[in-house]
Design a protein around this motif. Structure first.
Motif, PDB file in Angstrom:
ATOM      1  N   THR A  41       1.037  -0.845   0.092  1.00  0.00           N
ATOM      2  CA  THR A  41       0.566   0.090  -0.008  1.00  0.00           C
ATOM      3  C   THR A  41       1.122   1.125  -0.069  1.00  0.00           C
ATOM      4  O   THR A  41       1.547   1.547   0.699  1.00  0.00           O
ATOM      5  CB  THR A  41      -0.764   0.144   1.492  1.00  0.00           C
ATOM      6  N   ASN A  42       0.385   2.096  -0.891  1.00  0.00           N
ATOM      7  CA  ASN A  42       1.163   3.741  -1.511  1.00  0.00           C
ATOM      8  C   ASN A  42       2.325   3.353  -1.548  1.00  0.00           C
ATOM      9  O   ASN A  42       3.005   4.845  -1.173  1.00  0.00           O
ATOM     10  CB  ASN A  42       1.571   4.169   0.095  1.00  0.00           C
TER      11      ASN A  42
ATOM     12  N   ARG B 109      10.640  -5.103   3.264  1.00  0.00           N
ATOM     13  CA  ARG B 109      10.732  -5.141   4.618  1.00  0.00           C
ATOM     14  C   ARG B 109      10.975  -5.788   5.963  1.00  0.00           C
ATOM     15  O   ARG B 109      11.916  -4.667   7.114  1.00  0.00           O
ATOM     16  CB  ARG B 109       9.334  -6.287   4.814  1.00  0.00           C
ATOM     17  N   ALA B 110      12.019  -6.141   4.867  1.00  0.00           N
ATOM     18  CA  ALA B 110      13.269  -6.519   6.164  1.00  0.00           C
ATOM     19  C   ALA B 110      14.507  -5.366   6.475  1.00  0.00           C
ATOM     20  O   ALA B 110      15.061  -5.661   7.669  1.00  0.00           O
ATOM     21  CB  ALA B 110      14.460  -7.641   5.201  1.00  0.00           C
ATOM     22  N   LEU B 111      14.527  -3.950   5.278  1.00  0.00           N
ATOM     23  CA  LEU B 111      15.854  -3.368   6.086  1.00  0.00           C
ATOM     24  C   LEU B 111      14.723  -2.214   6.872  1.00  0.00           C
ATOM     25  O   LEU B 111      15.045  -1.609   7.660  1.00  0.00           O
ATOM     26  CB  LEU B 111      15.729  -2.199   4.917  1.00  0.00           C
TER      27      LEU B 111
ATOM     28  N   HIS C  39       7.208   4.865   6.218  1.00  0.00           N
ATOM     29  CA  HIS C  39       6.190   4.596   7.362  1.00  0.00           C
ATOM     30  C   HIS C  39       5.155   3.364   7.172  1.00  0.00           C
ATOM     31  O   HIS C  39       5.265   2.975   7.697  1.00  0.00           O
ATOM     32  CB  HIS C  39       6.829   5.050   8.254  1.00  0.00           C
ATOM     33  N   MET C  40       3.977   5.083   6.965  1.00  0.00           N
ATOM     34  CA  MET C  40       2.840   4.441   6.863  1.00  0.00           C
ATOM     35  C   MET C  40       2.775   3.074   5.774  1.00  0.00           C
ATOM     36  O   MET C  40       1.943   2.422   6.457  1.00  0.00           O
ATOM     37  CB  MET C  40       1.948   5.429   5.801  1.00  0.00           C
ATOM     38  N   ALA C  41       3.557   3.154   5.123  1.00  0.00           N
ATOM     39  CA  ALA C  41       2.790   2.219   3.993  1.00  0.00           C
ATOM     40  C   ALA C  41       3.725   0.679   4.786  1.00  0.00           C
ATOM     41  O   ALA C  41       2.970   0.174   4.740  1.00  0.00           O
ATOM     42  CB  ALA C  41       4.339   2.363   2.499  1.00  0.00           C
ATOM     43  N   LEU C  42       4.490   0.818   5.345  1.00  0.00           N
ATOM     44  CA  LEU C  42       5.433  -0.510   6.028  1.00  0.00           C
ATOM     45  C   LEU C  42       4.383  -1.033   6.727  1.00  0.00           C
ATOM     46  O   LEU C  42       4.272  -2.453   7.645  1.00  0.00           O
ATOM     47  CB  LEU C  42       6.622   0.087   6.123  1.00  0.00           C
ATOM     48  N   GLN C  43       3.233   0.395   7.616  1.00  0.00           N
ATOM     49  CA  GLN C  43       2.540  -0.583   8.550  1.00  0.00           C
ATOM     50  C   GLN C  43       0.892  -1.014   7.867  1.00  0.00           C
ATOM     51  O   GLN C  43       0.373  -1.131   8.587  1.00  0.00           O
ATOM     52  CB  GLN C  43       2.310   0.428   9.910  1.00  0.00           C
TER      53      GLN C  43
END
Length: 117
Positions: A10-11, A32-34, A59-63
């Motif tokens: 997302t994003n 995601r790992a980074l 940040h929002m994308a990875l959440q």
């Protein structure tokens, strides 16, 4: 092993995916790992101009949250982290320095920057 396209997050759109790939982050698993901070550090290291919105969107994308979900104290805290990350990237050896060949060319035409005091 099949890797997941960055735009599956997302994003993350095609332009961001292209920038991430150019910075050495080819897929969603690597991103995601980074994590957002190291991924953004890689973007800056690859020549991307720092921009706070891009940082917090990552940040929002990875959440898995909408990009505009960042507000209040969370946004203030992320701004502090962003500023620290950008400052750290700029203090790396060579950061902000003109290439030697450019300095020589500027000197030849009388436009070399003044030495630091």
């Amino acid at each position: 092993m099949s890797m997941t396209d960055l735009i599956s997050i997302t994003n993350i759109g095609p332009a961001t995916a292209k920038s991430l790939t150019a910075a050495g982050i080819p897929d969603a698993e690597t991103l995601r790992a980074l994590g957002a901070d190291e991924a953004y550090r890689a973007l800056i290291g690859n020549g991307e101009r720092p921009h706070f919105i891009g940082y917090y969107v990552l940040h929002m994308a990875l959440q898995g949250r909408p990009w505009n979900d960042c507000r209040g104290k969370e946004k203030v805290d992320l701004r502090l982290r962003f500023d620290a990350l950008v400052a750290d990237c700029r203090k790396k050896p060579g950061a902000g320095e003109l290439p030697h060949a450019l300095l020589e060319a500027l000197d030849l035409i009388g436009l070399a920057p003044a030495p630091p005091r």
